[in-house]
Design an enzyme around this catalytic site. Structure first.
Site, short mmCIF file in Angstrom:
data_model
loop_
_atom_site.label_atom_id
_atom_site.label_comp_id
_atom_site.label_asym_id
_atom_site.label_seq_id
_atom_site.Cartn_x
_atom_site.Cartn_y
_atom_site.Cartn_z
N SER A 226 -30.73 -16.90 7.80
CA SER A 226 -30.16 -17.44 9.04
C SER A 226 -30.69 -16.69 10.26
CB SER A 226 -28.64 -17.36 9.01
OG SER A 226 -28.11 -18.19 8.03
N HIS B 112 -28.64 -21.49 1.47
CA HIS B 112 -27.19 -21.51 1.23
C HIS B 112 -26.80 -22.75 0.43
CE1 HIS B 112 -26.82 -19.13 5.21
NE2 HIS B 112 -26.50 -18.29 4.24
N ARG C 135 -32.12 -13.08 -2.44
CA ARG C 135 -33.47 -13.54 -2.12
C ARG C 135 -34.52 -12.53 -2.52
NH1 ARG C 135 -31.55 -14.43 3.84
NH2 ARG C 135 -31.53 -12.22 3.45
N LYS D 198 -22.98 -8.72 13.32
CA LYS D 198 -23.91 -9.81 13.63
C LYS D 198 -23.55 -10.44 14.97
CE LYS D 198 -24.98 -10.97 8.85
NZ LYS D 198 -25.03 -12.03 7.84
#
Length: 174
Positions: free
Chosen positions: A136, A23, A98, A47
């Site tokens: 994360s 990030h 990514r 989440k």
């Protein structure tokens, strides 16, 4: 202010639970592309956050302060991204990629967002190759099972995560 001299404002949204070195890389690079970059810390109902919104806001603000980026601010939001971006005066949504799986999801989101507001562009930045595996979700999982997360987050975030894991308890048998 005329149209040509208007400041270019970008929004980089995410849950940042926790903020990773990946990030931070996108934030540093994204801050060079716009006059003002707003880090939008949001909730995501799908989440299961380790940190509250207030904790994540404080964590991201601390990391930004350490980067010494004068054109970056951190704002919490719990709304449709495009409405938030419009309210901030943004013309750009910044997203980090990514892997191919990220692209497929982000491509679909960019298309939906364009349908909602076609005046706000989505800009994709590839994560630095050394940071591409960091997520994360994986950082939290590694920490919960007693692994070393120091290569993936700043020292301060590592301490935050380890403190939280101490509060909620580690997982696993080994």
């Amino acid at each position: 202010m005329s149209e040509q001299s208007a400041a270019r404002i970008g929004v980089y949204p995410g849950t940042f639970d926790p903020i990773t070195l990946g990030h931070s890389d996108i934030i540093r690079r994204g801050a060079k592309l716009v006059d003002r970059l707003i880090i939008g810390v949001t909730t995501n109902p799908s989440k299961n956050p380790m940190f509250t919104t207030d904790e994540r806001l404080a964590m991201v603000r601390r990391e930004i302060a350490d980067m010494r980026l004068g054109n970056v601010e951190v704002v919490g939001f719990n709304a449709l991204l495009m409405k938030f971006a419009r309210a901030q005066g943004a013309s750009v949504i910044l997203r980090g990629l990514r892997a191919v799986a990220d692209f497929e999801y982000e491509y679909q989101m960019a298309g939906m967002n364009q349908q909602i507001d076609d005046e706000i562009e989505t800009v994709f930045l590839m994560a630095d190759v050394s940071l591409q595996p960091i997520a994360s979700r994986l950082v939290k999982e590694i920490a919960l099972f007693g692994g070393n997360i120091a290569p993936f987050v700043s020292h301060a975030v590592c301490e935050d995560v380890e403190r939280r894991v101490g509060e909620i308890g580690r997982q696993g048998d080994y």
